[in-house]
Design a protein around this motif. Structure first.
Motif, short mmCIF file in Angstrom:
data_model
loop_
_atom_site.label_atom_id
_atom_site.label_comp_id
_atom_site.label_asym_id
_atom_site.label_seq_id
_atom_site.Cartn_x
_atom_site.Cartn_y
_atom_site.Cartn_z
N GLN A 106 85.88 10.25 57.66
CA GLN A 106 86.29 10.52 56.27
C GLN A 106 87.53 10.66 55.64
N GLU A 107 88.02 11.40 56.97
CA GLU A 107 89.46 11.52 56.78
C GLU A 107 90.19 10.64 57.03
N ASP A 108 90.28 10.00 57.85
CA ASP A 108 90.74 8.62 57.89
C ASP A 108 91.18 7.82 56.30
N ILE A 109 89.81 7.65 55.78
CA ILE A 109 89.75 6.70 54.44
C ILE A 109 90.12 7.29 53.56
N ASP A 110 90.17 8.49 53.57
CA ASP A 110 90.49 9.06 52.91
C ASP A 110 92.40 9.39 53.08
N THR A 111 92.40 10.08 53.97
CA THR A 111 93.90 9.42 54.39
C THR A 111 94.71 8.06 53.41
#
Length: 416
Positions: A106-111
């Protein structure tokens, strides 16, 4: 007083009218409308506030009427934002997955979502929302949710909604002046889509054409996702002005003539019928043929529909609109407009009434296209109560002042 924890209120600030509406969340999670009040809007031009004092007075009038007639204390509300200043653009971002396991988190998507807020925009504008369209994992395209997938590179295609900062602040100041806190600013055509469109239509491909007093708002959905938005700087008020000038009438006479006897197709107008305009203020009485009025209306509506077609043709979805066109807003109530729209755009057309959602029961008296935005604002509030915030949408917020702006509205695009 009813427990305000169960109450949702909304304010629709339009070019021709300002509406305040309140509903109660029932025990089964549905929304029961408790009251609706409206008044004439004189301080708004093409969806944008031009006179602060007049707008404050109108908002205060409808809020006080609503409170009196429902025995409620309205201290917070969902408020619509619209106008020609709203625009959208497409953008693409990417990120290499460097977490060792090469599993997308999810951190990758949010980034990559948040990176969209760094793109250059014009002075005095702000990015309101970043709406994901689809993702690409390595070379696999068309992915709607890449969470948990294996890959070395994540690309995202995004639709970015941009608005003028001053316009949002003017709305906030006017509403705050009547002692109402803005729960959330909501893009009005998207509120209308909640009330008017079904999820099946959004999946099949549909264009919502919301004809207001000052502008015509366009939203295009495909595969359940908002793909395109646009604002045409013409609405019902320009049709009224055309009738006024073409028939040499007072503005109020032209509006009454449009509402009571106007229609959008000249050939379908009764050639034998005329309307008598009585003598007023020294003006001689007149007889105006129905066909004359229809001709004036048809010319202007064809211009608006040509612009709708242009916006559709700008997208790659013109031949994929399985659900066709849905007309809503006050202008959609014009007789035979659906026929003219089908002839002009070559797509199936229906009139959009604000009863598409099973989560709300709309009385016949207010089940009208002109109240689509108002009821949609309530539905947006209901969705906020019933749904957890979506991590799939990035939104600018101001936590210091608690001004929520256009705050995570688009979670409803994916939670339906």
């Amino acid at each position: 007083m009813i427990n305000t924890n169960e109450i949702i209120a909304a304010i629709d600030i339009g070019t021709t009218k300002i509406v305040a509406i309140a509903g109660k969340v029932t025990s089964n999670g549905e929304l029961q409308i408790l009251g609706l009040e409206k008044t004439k809007s004189t301080g708004v031009v093409k969806g944008v506030i031009q006179n602060i004092n007049l707008t404050i007075e109108a908002i205060r009038e409808v809020v006080e009427k609503l409170q009196k007639n429902t025995n409620l204390k309205i201290d917070k509300a969902y408020v619509g934002i619209a106008g020609q200043h709203i625009r959208s653009l497409k953008n693409r971002q990417f990120k290499y997955i460097q977490n060792g396991s090469e599993i997308i988190t999810q951190e990758d998507i949010d980034t990559i979502l948040k990176e969209n807020f760094r793109i250059p925009i014009q002075v005095g504008e702000q990015i309101l929302h970043v709406i994901p369209q689809d993702y690409v994992v390595d070379k696999d395209k068309g992915i709607t949710n890449p969470l948990g997938m294996a890959g070395r590179r994540l690309d995202g295609n995004f639709n970015i909604i941009i608005g003028r900062t001053a316009s949002a602040r003017n709305i906030e100041n006017c509403v705050k002046a009547v002692d109402v806190e803005i729960e959330e600013l909501v893009l009005e055509p998207l509120a209308s889509s909640l009330a008017v469109l079904t999820q099946e239509e959004k999946e099949a491909g549909v264009v919502l054409v919301d004809i207001g007093g000052g502008t015509t708002d366009i939203t295009l959905y495909f595969d359940g996702v908002l793909r395109h938005t646009a604002v045409i700087p013409f609405g019902g008020d320009v049709v009224t002005k055309d009738i006024k000038e073409g028939c040499h009438l007072l503005l109020k006479q032209a509006e009454a003539l449009k509402v009571q006897f106007g229609e959008a197709v000249e050939q379908l107008a009764d050639s034998d019928k005329v309307v008598n305009i009585p003598q007023t203020g020294g003006w001689d009485p007149k007889e105006i043929a129905f066909k004359t009025v229809a001709q004036i209306i048809q010319c202007r509506m064809e211009e608006i529909l040509d612009r709708v077609k242009y916006q559709i043709d700008m997208t790659p979805y013109g031949d994929k609109l399985g659900a066709g066109i849905v007309l809503t807003g006050g202008g959609a109530m014009l007789k035979n407009l659906d026929i003219l729209t089908k002839e002009t755009l070559g797509l199936d057309v229906r009139i959009g009434y604000p009863n598409a959602s099973s989560m709300i029961k709309v009385d016949e008296a207010i089940n009208l296209p002109m109240y689509a935005t108002s009821i949609g604002l309530l539905l947006n509030g209901l969705n906020k109560i019933q749904h957890k915030p979506s991590d799939g949408v990035a939104t600018q917020t101001n936590t210091k002042t608690r001004k929520r702006g256009l705050k995570q509205f688009f979670e409803t695009l994916f939670d339906n």
